[in-house]
Design an enzyme around this catalytic site. Sequence first.
Site, PDB file in Angstrom:
ATOM      1  N   ASP A 145      16.889 -11.295  -3.297  1.00 19.07           N
ATOM      2  CA  ASP A 145      17.641 -10.862  -2.124  1.00 19.07           C
ATOM      3  C   ASP A 145      18.693 -11.928  -1.828  1.00 19.07           C
ATOM      4  OD1 ASP A 145      16.371 -12.981  -0.921  1.00 19.07           O
ATOM      5  OD2 ASP A 145      15.031 -11.759   0.288  1.00 19.07           O
TER       6      ASP A 145
ATOM      7  N   GLY B  81      19.933 -12.918   3.441  1.00 20.12           N
ATOM      8  CA  GLY B  81      20.418 -12.401   4.716  1.00 20.12           C
ATOM      9  C   GLY B  81      19.315 -12.059   5.695  1.00 20.12           C
TER      10      GLY B  81
ATOM     11  N   ASP C  62      24.398  -9.783   3.501  1.00 19.56           N
ATOM     12  CA  ASP C  62      24.590  -8.786   4.545  1.00 19.56           C
ATOM     13  C   ASP C  62      23.865  -9.216   5.802  1.00 19.56           C
ATOM     14  OD1 ASP C  62      21.990  -8.431   3.500  1.00 19.56           O
ATOM     15  OD2 ASP C  62      21.919  -6.389   4.275  1.00 19.56           O
TER      16      ASP C  62
ATOM     17  N   GLY D 292      18.223  -2.316   6.233  1.00 17.74           N
ATOM     18  CA  GLY D 292      18.053  -2.014   7.648  1.00 17.74           C
ATOM     19  C   GLY D 292      17.123  -0.870   7.949  1.00 17.74           C
TER      20      GLY D 292
ATOM     21  N   ASP E 113      10.407  -2.486  -2.559  1.00 19.84           N
ATOM     22  CA  ASP E 113       9.636  -3.731  -2.545  1.00 19.84           C
ATOM     23  C   ASP E 113       9.073  -3.957  -1.154  1.00 19.84           C
ATOM     24  OD1 ASP E 113      11.058  -6.378  -1.084  1.00 19.84           O
ATOM     25  OD2 ASP E 113      12.339  -4.621  -1.362  1.00 19.84           O
TER      26      ASP E 113
ATOM     27  N   CYS F 298     -10.280   3.592  -8.992  1.00 20.04           N
ATOM     28  CA  CYS F 298      -9.412   2.529  -9.523  1.00 20.04           C
ATOM     29  C   CYS F 298     -10.108   1.816 -10.678  1.00 20.04           C
ATOM     30  CB  CYS F 298      -9.081   1.532  -8.416  1.00 20.04           C
ATOM     31  SG  CYS F 298      -8.006   0.166  -8.936  1.00 20.04           S
TER      32      CYS F 298
ATOM     33  N   CYS G   1      -8.874  -1.202 -11.911  1.00 17.05           N
ATOM     34  CA  CYS G   1      -8.340  -2.554 -11.972  1.00 17.05           C
ATOM     35  C   CYS G   1      -9.457  -3.566 -12.206  1.00 17.05           C
ATOM     36  CB  CYS G   1      -7.561  -2.900 -10.696  1.00 17.05           C
ATOM     37  SG  CYS G   1      -8.598  -3.359  -9.281  1.00 17.05           S
TER      38      CYS G   1
ATOM     39  N   CYS H  64     -11.921  -3.897  -9.207  1.00 17.02           N
ATOM     40  CA  CYS H  64     -12.831  -2.760  -9.018  1.00 17.02           C
ATOM     41  C   CYS H  64     -13.846  -2.638 -10.153  1.00 17.02           C
ATOM     42  CB  CYS H  64     -12.026  -1.467  -8.883  1.00 17.02           C
ATOM     43  SG  CYS H  64     -11.131  -1.355  -7.311  1.00 17.02           S
TER      44      CYS H  64
ATOM     45  N   HIS I 145      -5.934  -6.143  -6.701  1.00 14.01           N
ATOM     46  CA  HIS I 145      -6.190  -4.709  -6.530  1.00 14.01           C
ATOM     47  C   HIS I 145      -5.025  -4.005  -5.859  1.00 14.01           C
ATOM     48  CE1 HIS I 145      -7.981  -0.894  -5.314  1.00 14.01           C
ATOM     49  NE2 HIS I 145      -7.497  -1.159  -4.110  1.00 14.01           N
TER      50      HIS I 145
END
Length: 372
Positions: free
Chosen positions: A93, A96, A147, A219, A269, A307, A309, A312, A338
């Site tokens: 980023d 800002g 920005d 925003g 994100d 799940c 993962c 789990c 997880h």
Amino acid sequence: MGLTFEVIKKDKNSNARVGVIHTAHGDIPTPIFMPVGTLGTVKTMSVEELKEMDAKIILGNTYHLYLKPGMDIMKKAGGLHNFMNWDRPILTDSGGFQVFSLAERRKINENGVEFRSHIDGSKHFFTPEKAISIQNDIHSDIMMSFDECVEAPADYDYVKQSMERTIRWAKRGLDYHKEHSHPDQSLFGIVQGGMYKDLREKSACQTTAMDFDGFSIGGLSVGETKEEMIDILNFTTPLLPENKPRYNMGVGTPDYLFESYQAGIDMADCVLPTRIARNGTALTSQGRLVVRNAVYKDDFSPIDHACDCYTCRNYSRAYLRHLINANEILGARLLTYHNLYFLLKLCENIRQSIMEDRFLEYKEEFYSKYGY
């Protein structure tokens, strides 16, 4: 050089789409969720773990990396990829959002923003050009224009003034980028305008008229209601070019991801999955699960039966509750793993549903289980 983007498939019943962003550090399938690594690390996760869960791209934060470790070290390391041993794409980023969140510590003028460090109070000045210069030193694959992110609700006249200044800053940053950035680096423009559709339209029109490599909606998720967010999202996204990546900044709950991708967004994100993990909360196919609660003290089932993962497969709710309530770092690590895996897998399933023209069906099915 920089990035290239191709749309592979559009959903027949919505604006959702599957694509690929090609970068010098690898391909990014879209729609994609991007884990946030503010200070050169996704909190508690190793690079190897991020690769294990198949994270395709992570974020770095310009403001925080500028202050610590600083650009001298970043340049000596050869950029953030080398510094943190990550060989996949990085998005940064502009700094800002962090600068403008320091409301009592900053002063804005046409040239840029003067602010005091949250670490030691030292004075600094960011211009649109300096924001790009710092990202050049970080050597991120995808950079953001400088920005102002205005929280909601906000006065129309102020939002208008801020949005128009952001457009002028975008032009300055883009000019600097074309002259100074490495050919592998790409720059996105950011559409602002708050909750005002006429300002969003003007911002989109003037920003997309510039030769950016992709476009972001800034925003949103800054204090407005969910209904307002969805309304502005659905109004603004079609104003962005179809042949370039579209990024909704700072959203990460499953419903906000679904709404974003349904509108035609490609990238999102948020710090949410890592932050709530450290507070003892897990994202599951049945909704949020607050692992620290006493009801799970002798529950030896996994966080989410649906799940697969690492967490789990190997650990119970009871054990995770014990770790979290004992303030053991492993608890935060296992829940973070997880939560990130959950959102990355969700995006994979969303991409598959779009390929099969059943995105809306999958959304309805997910919502019914999640409790939306």
